[in-house]
Scaffold this motif. Structure first.
Motif, PDB file in Angstrom:
ATOM      1  N   PHE A  58      54.820 -29.992  12.665  1.00  0.00           N
ATOM      2  CA  PHE A  58      55.723 -30.320  13.775  1.00  0.00           C
ATOM      3  C   PHE A  58      55.231 -29.775  15.111  1.00  0.00           C
ATOM      4  N   ALA A  94      63.861 -24.521  16.051  1.00  0.00           N
ATOM      5  CA  ALA A  94      63.650 -25.664  15.154  1.00  0.00           C
ATOM      6  C   ALA A  94      64.657 -25.643  14.009  1.00  0.00           C
ATOM      7  N   LEU A 105      61.893 -33.307   9.265  1.00  0.00           N
ATOM      8  CA  LEU A 105      62.373 -32.012   9.755  1.00  0.00           C
ATOM      9  C   LEU A 105      63.564 -31.529   8.941  1.00  0.00           C
ATOM     10  N   ARG A 108      67.250 -28.467  13.162  1.00  0.00           N
ATOM     11  CA  ARG A 108      67.278 -29.035  11.807  1.00  0.00           C
ATOM     12  C   ARG A 108      68.703 -29.080  11.250  1.00  0.00           C
ATOM     13  N   THR A 129      62.667 -30.019   5.590  1.00  0.00           N
ATOM     14  CA  THR A 129      61.808 -28.832   5.496  1.00  0.00           C
ATOM     15  C   THR A 129      62.491 -27.713   4.732  1.00  0.00           C
TER      16      THR A 129
END
Length: 170
Positions: free
Chosen positions: A39, A49, A17, A53, A20
């Motif tokens: 995900f 998200a 994650l 992150r 990314t």
């Protein structure tokens, strides 16, 4: 950028994650359908998200002794507060943590992974690269737990070359 093996157990989810986003290029895998699918996210889930992150990146940087501009490791506390966990005990008496809700969202999976890693003593070994143009998450397998870069061949070499040049000029 990372030439290391993936993090063990649930930390691999967190490492994936955080990674990314390519800090040096600005490419964000969460902008793509495949990136979101990795995900279990829909487009509406992306802003949350991204906050998760960056809070995880701040924690990984803190593990390496650094700070993330505009973020603090405690940001993660606020996000994970919405991801309650339950203890399950199996037939052999082993206890594990699982998301409390049936809907196994990303934040709940991350919370369970952090709890598992903390219990195993591996959470603090998930770090972010010291290079400001990288910040890639990696699992520190060094014996002393003191590695500084995701890749000695790339980020480590660049940092050492900068330090060498600075000494030569000075």
């Amino acid at each position: 950028m990372n030439d290391r093996a993936p993090a063990p157990g649930g930390l691999a989810l967190i490492e994936s994650l955080v990674n990314t986003l390519s800090v040096d290029t600005g490419a964000d895998a969460l902008d793509t359908e495949d990136g979101r699918a990795a995900f279990g996210l829909g487009e509406a889930d992306v802003p949350a998200a991204r906050k998760l992150r960056e809070a995880l990146r701040a924690a990984c940087l803190a593990h390496a002794g650094h700070t993330a501009p505009g973020h603090h490791p405690s940001d993660l506390n606020r996000i994970l507060a919405g991801a309650p966990l339950r203890v399950r005990v199996d037939g052999a008496g082993a206890a594990t943590l699982h998301p409390a809700t049936e809907a196994d969202g990303l934040t709940s999976r991350v919370a369970a992974a952090i709890a598992e890693a903390a219990a195993e003593g591996t959470w603090l070994r998930l770090k972010a690269c010291e290079a400001e143009d990288c910040l890639w998450a990696y699992y520190d397998r060094s014996p002393g737990g003191r590695s500084r870069w995701c890749s000695m061949a790339v980020c480590g070499s660049r940092a050492k070359m900068r330090a060498y040049r600075a000494r030569r000029v000075g």
